[in-house]
Scaffold this active site. Structure first.
Site, PDB file in Angstrom:
ATOM      1  N   HIS A  64       0.173  10.953  -1.175  1.00 16.79           N
ATOM      2  CA  HIS A  64      -0.101  10.479  -2.542  1.00 16.79           C
ATOM      3  C   HIS A  64      -1.011  11.438  -3.304  1.00 16.79           C
ATOM      4  CE1 HIS A  64      -3.951   8.599  -1.151  1.00 16.79           C
ATOM      5  NE2 HIS A  64      -4.301   8.822  -2.397  1.00 16.79           N
ATOM      6  N   ASP A 107       2.194   7.956   4.276  1.00 13.27           N
ATOM      7  CA  ASP A 107       1.324   8.667   3.341  1.00 13.27           C
ATOM      8  C   ASP A 107       0.665   9.839   4.073  1.00 13.27           C
ATOM      9  OD1 ASP A 107      -0.098   9.410   1.155  1.00 13.27           O
ATOM     10  OD2 ASP A 107      -1.409   7.645   1.088  1.00 13.27           O
ATOM     11  N   GLY A 204     -11.001  10.218  -4.502  1.00 11.94           N
ATOM     12  CA  GLY A 204     -11.402  11.592  -4.238  1.00 11.94           C
ATOM     13  C   GLY A 204     -11.532  11.884  -2.748  1.00 11.94           C
ATOM     14  N   SER A 206      -9.316  10.589  -0.614  1.00 11.20           N
ATOM     15  CA  SER A 206      -7.950  10.507  -0.101  1.00 11.20           C
ATOM     16  C   SER A 206      -7.534  11.772   0.617  1.00 11.20           C
ATOM     17  CB  SER A 206      -6.979  10.274  -1.252  1.00 11.20           C
ATOM     18  OG  SER A 206      -6.988   8.931  -1.604  1.00 11.20           O
TER      19      SER A 206
END
Ligand code: ARG
Length: 254
Positions: A64, A107, A204, A206
């Protein structure tokens, strides 16, 4: 007597009212000891993300993060002012082919860097587990990143921060008091946070690694808000399937 009890009551209320952690960072964490997490990558693209160095020219992050070739990958930093920094371009971003934005499944993304990193005190390859088994509830893990330090804040952190999080049972995470299966936390995901909330990754962070017992076991994926007890952080769980995918992608892009 009544007066004494009243006093106690006031003291208890006062203690309960104090935020558990006075300096709230990442969310509820602390500044990392500079360069103590040399595998951490900072990814500056359309959005700020974290990542982990898994080979001298490969970084693992979240799909993502939507990283493109214009993104910059920085290794060897605590703060961007550090002269120890190594800056890279993305030669090839490879999101998992089955990443699903709606269900958040798969993800995970690999970034091939434009050159090989120089390994030193500040830049190192992350360790993976020998076995990709499920994480037991109660396992202590660590998450680090340059993300925001307060829910709703706009400012990312200049320095790397980290927080200890506890693995929460998938059944708990999916129950009505938590995500209520919206979205479903699958066997390819793991929840981690704090029963009382206040300890979490956030915007941030991630793509950054979830480290348990010194090994990377997950990737920062999603949450609902940050640090809320009913919505712990959800991480992509590194399973055998992902380990095989990583190996095959790297093999195919030598
Ligand atoms: N998805 C967000 C990001 O892009 C943050 C994910 C983590 N959220 C959380 N509450 N643990 O940076």
């Amino acid at each position: 007597m009544v007066l004494l009890m009243g006093l106690w009551f006031t003291v208890v209320i006062f203690l309960l009212g104090i935020p558990r952690d006075h300096c709230v960072q990442i969310i509820g964490g602390k500044e990392s000891v500079p360069h103590s997490r040399p595998f951490m990558a900072k990814i500056k693209g359309s959005m700020l993300c974290g990542g982990s160095l898994i080979k001298r020219n490969w970084v693992l992050t979240a799909a993502h993060c939507n990283t493109t070739k214009n993104a910059e990958v920085i290794l060897g930093i605590h703060s961007e002012k550090d002269t120890t920094k190594q800056v890279f371009k993305v030669k090839k971003p490879i999101p998992h082919p089955c990443y699903d934005r709606a269900t958040k499944e798969n993800d995970i993304m690999l970034l091939q860097l434009n050159k090989r990193a120089k390994l030193n005190k500040n830049v190192a390859i992350i360790k993976f587990p020998r076995l990709y088994d499920d994480l037991k509830a109660g396992t202590q893990c660590l998450v680090a990143g340059w993300g925001i330090t307060k829910s709703g804040s706009e400012k990312a952190s200049d320095v790397l921060r980290e927080v200890n999080v506890t693995v929460i049972a998938r059944s708990t995470c999916n129950d009505q008091k938590h995500y209520n299966s919206r979205p479903l936390v699958t066997v390819n995901m793991v929840c981690a946070g704090d029963k009382k909330g206040g300890k979490d990754s956030c915007t941030g962070d991630s793509g950054g690694p979830l480290m348990c017992n010194g090994k990377q076991r997950g990737i920062v994926s999603f949450g609902q808000g940050c640090g809320k007890p009913q919505y712990p952080g959800v991480y992509t769980l590194l399973t055998d399937k992902y380990s095989l995918w990583i190996k095959s992608v790297i093999q195919g892009n030598l």
